[in-house]
Scaffold this active site. Sequence first.
Site, PDB file in Angstrom:
ATOM      1  N   HIS A  90      52.431  46.445  58.265  1.00  0.00           N
ATOM      2  CA  HIS A  90      52.951  46.055  59.578  1.00  0.00           C
ATOM      3  C   HIS A  90      52.134  46.798  60.625  1.00  0.00           C
ATOM      4  CE1 HIS A  90      55.982  44.556  62.448  1.00  0.00           C
ATOM      5  NE2 HIS A  90      55.690  45.667  63.094  1.00  0.00           N
ATOM      6  N   CYS A  91      51.482  46.044  61.485  1.00  0.00           N
ATOM      7  CA  CYS A  91      50.565  46.639  62.474  1.00  0.00           C
ATOM      8  C   CYS A  91      51.263  46.746  63.824  1.00  0.00           C
ATOM      9  CB  CYS A  91      49.297  45.782  62.587  1.00  0.00           C
ATOM     10  SG  CYS A  91      48.063  46.482  63.702  1.00  0.00           S
ATOM     11  N   TRP A  92      51.445  47.960  64.295  1.00  0.00           N
ATOM     12  CA  TRP A  92      52.092  48.161  65.595  1.00  0.00           C
ATOM     13  C   TRP A  92      51.186  47.715  66.733  1.00  0.00           C
ATOM     14  CZ3 TRP A  92      57.088  49.040  65.352  1.00  0.00           C
ATOM     15  CH2 TRP A  92      57.610  49.637  64.198  1.00  0.00           C
ATOM     16  N   ASN A  95      51.931  44.151  66.867  1.00  0.00           N
ATOM     17  CA  ASN A  95      53.364  43.829  66.903  1.00  0.00           C
ATOM     18  C   ASN A  95      53.647  42.678  65.935  1.00  0.00           C
ATOM     19  OD1 ASN A  95      56.048  44.177  67.717  1.00  0.00           O
ATOM     20  ND2 ASN A  95      55.867  42.579  69.285  1.00  0.00           N
TER      21      ASN A  95
END
Length: 203
Positions: A90-92, A95
Amino acid sequence: WADIVQLSSGLAFGALISLTFVSYTRAVFTEPGTPESNWPAKMQFDLEQHAQMFREMGIVPCSKGCAELKPSRAHHCSVCNVCILRMDHHCWWLNNCVGYKNYKFFFLFVAYLTFSAWILLWITGIKLIEMMFVGRVAAGLPAGIGWWILLNIVLVAFAMGVGMPLLSIHRFLVSVNMTSVEWQSFQHHWDRAHFFKVPDFRR
């Protein structure tokens, strides 16, 4: 020749930075891929009757509460609260999860960002050499060129600090057909005698 080199460098940087933004946008707005809801019923499969077959295929119910069947190589994202097909992470920054459908755009974004940083370093280096050895006025450089060079150095350092390690890691993961999640699990359960025998997750 100097003018041709600077012009071609500027065009290359413009093209690469445009591709960087396009890839970033595609990675953000492309769904990473989730198991299709109720697909066994659509294929006229009875879950209880064919439970053993599903287990042999690596398809198991998700134990994290999203009420979906989880195919092999899918993982549950605790942030999105859904299972993601071939989930990488999950890439912040995006998003969004990076998974089966948008991994290509994530990889291209990192690659274009890194190449853009190299071109910007080349352009900045040319201007810095001109200012140091020719002189700002003699080279025809504007008065605020020093601040421009400083800003570029900061941007290049940031882009390379982020882009180059990520690109190196994901080039390796692509070469062995693994995701970040699978590689972390592999490292956690590694056996020193079989460390270089990378498991084949393609089945």
